[in-house]
Design an enzyme around this catalytic site. Structure first.
Site, PDB file in Angstrom:
ATOM      1  N   LYS A  15       0.838  -1.200   0.000  1.00  0.00           N
ATOM      2  CA  LYS A  15       0.000   0.000   0.000  1.00  0.00           C
ATOM      3  C   LYS A  15       0.877   1.256   0.000  1.00  0.00           C
ATOM      4  O   LYS A  15       1.988   1.248   0.525  1.00  0.00           O
ATOM      5  CB  LYS A  15      -0.884  -0.038   1.249  1.00  0.00           C
ATOM      6  CG  LYS A  15      -1.904   1.072   1.385  1.00  0.00           C
ATOM      7  CD  LYS A  15      -2.735   0.850   2.643  1.00  0.00           C
ATOM      8  CE  LYS A  15      -3.614   2.053   2.951  1.00  0.00           C
ATOM      9  NZ  LYS A  15      -4.634   2.274   1.909  1.00  0.00           N
ATOM     10  N   GLY A  16       0.376   2.331  -0.597  1.00  0.00           N
ATOM     11  CA  GLY A  16       1.116   3.582  -0.591  1.00  0.00           C
ATOM     12  C   GLY A  16       1.331   4.119   0.817  1.00  0.00           C
ATOM     13  O   GLY A  16       0.438   4.034   1.660  1.00  0.00           O
ATOM     14  N   GLY A  17       2.515   4.642   1.072  1.00  0.00           N
ATOM     15  CA  GLY A  17       2.800   5.297   2.347  1.00  0.00           C
ATOM     16  C   GLY A  17       3.232   4.396   3.484  1.00  0.00           C
ATOM     17  O   GLY A  17       3.261   4.836   4.641  1.00  0.00           O
ATOM     18  N   GLY A  19       6.243   2.791   3.607  1.00  0.00           N
ATOM     19  CA  GLY A  19       7.700   2.773   3.762  1.00  0.00           C
ATOM     20  C   GLY A  19       8.412   1.816   2.819  1.00  0.00           C
ATOM     21  O   GLY A  19       9.522   1.360   3.117  1.00  0.00           O
ATOM     22  N   LYS A  20       7.805   1.547   1.662  1.00  0.00           N
ATOM     23  CA  LYS A  20       8.433   0.627   0.697  1.00  0.00           C
ATOM     24  C   LYS A  20       9.801   1.132   0.242  1.00  0.00           C
ATOM     25  O   LYS A  20      10.761   0.368   0.169  1.00  0.00           O
ATOM     26  CB  LYS A  20       7.537   0.457  -0.541  1.00  0.00           C
ATOM     27  CG  LYS A  20       6.190  -0.165  -0.287  1.00  0.00           C
ATOM     28  CD  LYS A  20       5.423  -0.389  -1.571  1.00  0.00           C
ATOM     29  CE  LYS A  20       5.112   0.887  -2.319  1.00  0.00           C
ATOM     30  NZ  LYS A  20       4.165   1.758  -1.580  1.00  0.00           N
ATOM     31  N   THR A  21       9.875   2.438  -0.057  1.00  0.00           N
ATOM     32  CA  THR A  21      11.124   2.986  -0.588  1.00  0.00           C
ATOM     33  C   THR A  21      12.245   2.890   0.436  1.00  0.00           C
ATOM     34  O   THR A  21      13.372   2.497   0.097  1.00  0.00           O
ATOM     35  CB  THR A  21      10.923   4.444  -1.033  1.00  0.00           C
ATOM     36  OG1 THR A  21       9.928   4.489  -2.060  1.00  0.00           O
ATOM     37  CG2 THR A  21      12.211   5.029  -1.570  1.00  0.00           C
ATOM     38  N   SER A  22      11.965   3.227   1.678  1.00  0.00           N
ATOM     39  CA  SER A  22      12.998   3.132   2.716  1.00  0.00           C
ATOM     40  C   SER A  22      13.471   1.692   2.898  1.00  0.00           C
ATOM     41  O   SER A  22      14.667   1.436   3.034  1.00  0.00           O
ATOM     42  CB  SER A  22      12.462   3.669   4.050  1.00  0.00           C
ATOM     43  OG  SER A  22      12.174   5.047   3.964  1.00  0.00           O
ATOM     44  N   ASP A  44       7.881   3.227  -9.483  1.00  0.00           N
ATOM     45  CA  ASP A  44       6.764   4.063  -9.035  1.00  0.00           C
ATOM     46  C   ASP A  44       6.792   5.390  -9.788  1.00  0.00           C
ATOM     47  O   ASP A  44       7.813   6.074  -9.775  1.00  0.00           O
ATOM     48  CB  ASP A  44       6.886   4.310  -7.529  1.00  0.00           C
ATOM     49  CG  ASP A  44       5.659   4.974  -6.918  1.00  0.00           C
ATOM     50  OD1 ASP A  44       4.844   5.538  -7.683  1.00  0.00           O
ATOM     51  OD2 ASP A  44       5.518   4.933  -5.689  1.00  0.00           O
ATOM     52  N   ASN A 268       6.001  -2.422   9.230  1.00  0.00           N
ATOM     53  CA  ASN A 268       6.809  -1.230   9.501  1.00  0.00           C
ATOM     54  C   ASN A 268       6.124  -0.298  10.505  1.00  0.00           C
ATOM     55  O   ASN A 268       4.917  -0.373  10.702  1.00  0.00           O
ATOM     56  CB  ASN A 268       7.048  -0.501   8.168  1.00  0.00           C
ATOM     57  CG  ASN A 268       8.206   0.476   8.228  1.00  0.00           C
ATOM     58  OD1 ASN A 268       9.051   0.401   9.111  1.00  0.00           O
ATOM     59  ND2 ASN A 268       8.255   1.392   7.277  1.00  0.00           N
TER      60      ASN A 268
END
Length: 331
Positions: A15-17, A19-22, A44, A268
């Site tokens: 889901k967006g927000g 912390g996937k990128t981190s 993305d 997370n």
């Protein structure tokens, strides 16, 4: 995850927000610091890798990341730039520029086919799913291009759930579509010369069919890569809320349906233990425990290895902070 020199692919999504990128960036730093030449790729459209690494990674090209012990490169796929290139290519030389653009993506044979069917004018507007098609073309390059042959770990920071599922299902869709085009060509080849003239050629060109067959084979290679349990793993990232867990459960079910290997679930932003909770923290912790209980009883998520990542009191930006986070998550 860090053992072995055979190339491996890790896709982090959810889901967006959440912390996937981190998480993806910290995993890439972990690999690089353990001796793996590593590439981290953002699929993305709303990129965050530059923010996460505190470094300008824009431009749609490989950029070396400063700080890790071993080579780490980042790539932010730029769909808006590709859309503009697509529009410009469609206007060049009466539309023949489309082929040059799609050749660069490794999809030139599709432009050949559309050109022969006198449908080039339809390419003035980028088709739906171009973002995913560009990402797929990059995966094809990872498999075939010498430029990427040195990387032993490739980490994907994927778009939110819906985009990612379209990306994973695209090879099957293109495989089926190319099959239909090939059948159409066979019908056209056996039609009368009058019908052939409508489609622009007196004789069908065998090399175009060969190119389509080659593209189909490449799509099958990408599809098989996504499903290869020895080289690919999808890691679901979520947070301890009922809404996020519910979406993660649906994502896990969809990934299983696509036969994409899933082994780990990162939960997370969990509140760390505290001897004295304020009223807000106590309520928040109770809410998070409820979400964790749902995970443990969910038929889609309970079998996954759950990694609990704490809510950290500083913003995770830059390689040192990502290393700190990675040492917590990726033990």
């Amino acid at each position: 995850m860090v053992s072995g020199t055979k190339r491996k692919y890790y896709m982090l999504g959810g889901k967006g927000g959440v912390g996937k990128t981190s998480c993806a960036a910290s995993l890439a730093v972990k690999f690089a610091n353990n001796g793996h030449p590593t590439l981290v790729v953002s699929t993305d459209p709303a990129h965050s890798l530059s923010d996460s690494f505190a470094q300008d990674l824009t431009g749609g090209a490989l950029v070396p990341v400063e700080g890790p012990d071993y080579p780490l490169f980042a790539l932010e796929i730029n769909p808006e730039k590709s859309r503009e290139e697509f529009r410009n290519a469609a206007r060049q030389n009466g539309g023949t520029g489309v082929k040059d653009f799609m050749d660069g993506m490794g999809l030139g044979m599709l432009a050949d086919q559309l050109g022969e069917l006198k449908l080039g004018e339809l390419l003035d507007s980028p088709p739906p799913g171009l973002d995913e098609a560009i990402a797929i073309s990059k995966v094809m390059q990872f498999l075939e291009s010498q430029e990427y042959s040195t990387f032993t770990r490739i980490v994907f920071d994927t778009a939110p759930t819906g985009h990612t599922l379209r990306l994973l299902s695209l090879p099957d869709f293109l495989d089926a579509s190319i099959g239909k085009i090939l059948k159409l060509r066979q019908k056209i080849a056996s039609a009368t010369s009058a019908i052939k003239s409508v489609f622009g050629q007196e004789e069908t060109r065998q090399n175009t069919t060969d190119k389509l067959e080659k593209l189909r084979e490449r799509m099958i290679k990408v599809r098989d890569l996504f499903r290869d349990i020895d080289s690919t793993e999808f890691v679901i990232v979520t947070i301890p809320t009922v809404m996020a867990v519910s979406e993660s459960s649906r994502l896990s079910a969809s990934l299983r349906k696509e036969n994409v290997p899933v082994k780990r679930l990162i939960v997370n932003q969990i509140l760390p233990p505290s001897p004295s909770d304020c009223k807000f923290c106590a309520m928040k912790r109770k809410d998070q425990m409820r979400a964790l209980d749902i995970i443990q009883n969910d038929p889609e998520l309970s079998s996954l290895l759950m990694i609990q990542a704490p809510l950290i009191d500083v913003e995770i930006r830059g390689v040192p902070a990502l290393k700190f986070l990675g040492d917590i998550i990726w033990k």
